[in-house]
Design an enzyme around this catalytic site. Structure first.
Site, PDB file in Angstrom:
ATOM      1  N   CYS A 108       0.855  -1.183   0.000  1.00  0.00           N
ATOM      2  CA  CYS A 108       0.000   0.000   0.000  1.00  0.00           C
ATOM      3  C   CYS A 108       0.886   1.225   0.000  1.00  0.00           C
ATOM      4  CB  CYS A 108      -0.978  -0.019   1.175  1.00  0.00           C
ATOM      5  SG  CYS A 108      -0.188  -0.127   2.774  1.00  0.00           S
ATOM      6  N   ARG A 115      -2.117  -0.852   5.440  1.00  0.00           N
ATOM      7  CA  ARG A 115      -3.332  -1.401   4.854  1.00  0.00           C
ATOM      8  C   ARG A 115      -3.039  -2.781   4.267  1.00  0.00           C
ATOM      9  NH1 ARG A 115      -4.677   3.523   0.959  1.00  0.00           N
ATOM     10  NH2 ARG A 115      -2.473   3.941   1.315  1.00  0.00           N
TER      11      ARG A 115
END
Lengths: 146, 305
Positions: free
Chosen positions: B252, B257
């Protein structure tokens, strides 16, 4: 050329933080967070007037009022973001009632001088720097428009 | 000594149900010896506003990261950290946090780097616990420090470095996959940063060639819990085309994430070879001469790589 000197109100807040041990500084930030003043009625129904501070990691909105050369800063931040609320609260309380020149004269790195960087991390403290920067920019815009 | 596993039906469908616990399970087991609950949030003050009784705080920025070098803390610091939180090598650790367990998953991934065996996520995290009206307290628990062994990390199994990704690109596309879990605007190159996080940018925008765009939140239900096995398979196996045996790398912006997606792929869907590229876009997007693709297509690895 504006002098960069720290207004007494902000110097006091800074000294209060610096007087504490690291872990107590977070407690104090939490207190500020809980003290963030509610928006006055005239702004509660006007989300359109507020400027979003996108540098913050959660939605923070600010609005600067300048009346007869005196500055009032308004901000909202969600309850789930106490750190951001704390930052906003420090600035709102420290800036309220100051003259335009005094606010523009606040050193840009003020957030790095209040002893919180280690407690919240350098990355997070940038949110407060952005809040201050946008506040100053709004003031300049108000002055230019006057 | 491991706490018993949560035998909820939804979890039984996952490849590794022992990696999740429900709020019901946690409420029942709170306070048991051998169990430590850890809160890990995006906001460093959220824990202070109220937390699950007995939970300790571990902050990703302050506790898990080296303050000077861009890396996780070393073995000594990790041992000190866990010991101070009352966590022993065989303690069952349940981690939960805000924002769909985003940062909790990142913390769990770091625990995995150090080989802590029994670490689980609370399905639904902090928000679900609160939404269900369960007990929250501001009281900080009295923790008796314990010994945690100094364990050198072996990152190879679940962590990918930039050179690994470059080598990964050089392999045949069959049997390998790159998953970009950022927002669509970051993937196409319209923005270099997540819509709400502009301070973590890069000099260039776009995505790593051949990466599939699967925003991380697709794996989460509205209440912050993970979607069911069937729903996740529909996304990652049917739609994206991942197959067992694939060598998968997720990324990410800084790997937070993508550790949520790593958790889904490895622990819920059972893919055996999944790595998190934590350098992610803040590294790739600012590196000289690595290939970058803009737009909605996955793109191809440039010839000569």
């Amino acid at each position: 050329m504006t002098d960069t000197t720290l207004p007494a109100s902000l110097a006091e807040i800074r000294d209060d933080f610096l007087a504490l041990e690291q872990r107590d500084r977070l407690e104090m930030l939490l207190e500020f967070s809980n003290e963030l003043p509610e928006l006055p009625e005239r702004y509660q129904e006007h989300p359109d007037l507020f400027e979003r501070v996108v540098e913050c990691q959660s939605p923070v909105f600010i609005f600067v009022e300048v009346t007869d050369g005196v500055v009032h800063l308004f901000a909202t931040a969600p309850k789930e973001s106490p750190t951001t609320r704390g930052f906003a609260s420090i600035l709102v309380q420290g800036i309220d009632g100051l003259g335009v020149d005094e606010v523009l004269g606040i050193p840009d790195d003020f957030p790095n001088t209040i002893g919180l960087t280690e407690a919240v991390s350098p990355l997070r403290i940038r949110g407060m720097t952005a809040l201050l920067g946008r506040t100053k920019r709004q003031i300049r815009e108000r002055l230019a428009a006057a | 000594m491991s706490a018993e596993f949560d035998s909820a039906a939804k979890f039984a469908e996952y490849a590794h149900p022992e990696r999740l616990v429900s709020t019901d399970w946690l409420a029942e087991h709170l306070g048991e010896p051998g169990l430590v609950v850890v809160e890990s949030d995006e906001d460093v003050l959220l824990y202070e506003t109220g937390h699950i009784p007995g939970a300790v705080k571990i902050d990703w920025h302050l506790d898990l990261n080296d303050p000077v070098v861009r890396d996780y803390v070393d073995a000594e610091r990790f041992a000190e950290l866990l010991g101070s939180r009352g966590i022993a090598r065989d303690t069952t650790v349940v981690i939960y946090g805000d924002k769909n367990n985003w940062w909790a998953a990142y913390a769990l991934w770091v625990f995995t780097l150090f080989g802590h065996e029994d670490v689980r996520l609370l399905d639904g995290g902090r928000d679900l616990w609160i939404a269900e009206g369960r007990e929250i307290t501001t009281a900080v628990p009295d923790v008796a420090p314990v010994e945690y062994p100094v364990v050198e990390r072996d990152d190879r199994a679940v962590r990918a470095f930039k050179d690994d990704v470059l080598a990964h690109l050089g392999q045949s596309p069959t049997g390998r996959a790159l998953i970009d879990v950022r927002s669509p605007e970051e993937y196409t190159g319209e923005r270099t940063t997540a819509p709400a996080y502009p301070e973590e940018g890069a000099l260039r925008a776009g995505h790593i060639p051949t990466a599939a765009s699967v925003p991380w939140a697709r794996a989460a239900a509205a209440d912050g819990t993970f979607k069911t096995r069937a729903e996740l398979d529909a996304i990652y196996r049917d739609e994206v085309g991942l197959t067992d045996g694939d060598d998968i790398v997720a990324y990410c912006r800084i790997g937070e994430r993508s550790s949520h997606t790593w958790f889904v792929l490895q622990h819920l869907l059972g893919f055996e070879n999944v790595r998190n590229y934590d350098g992610s876009w803040t590294e790739w997007g600012s590196t000289v001469r690595v290939p970058i693709v803009r737009g909605a297509e996955r793109g191809e690895v440039p010839a000569g790589r």
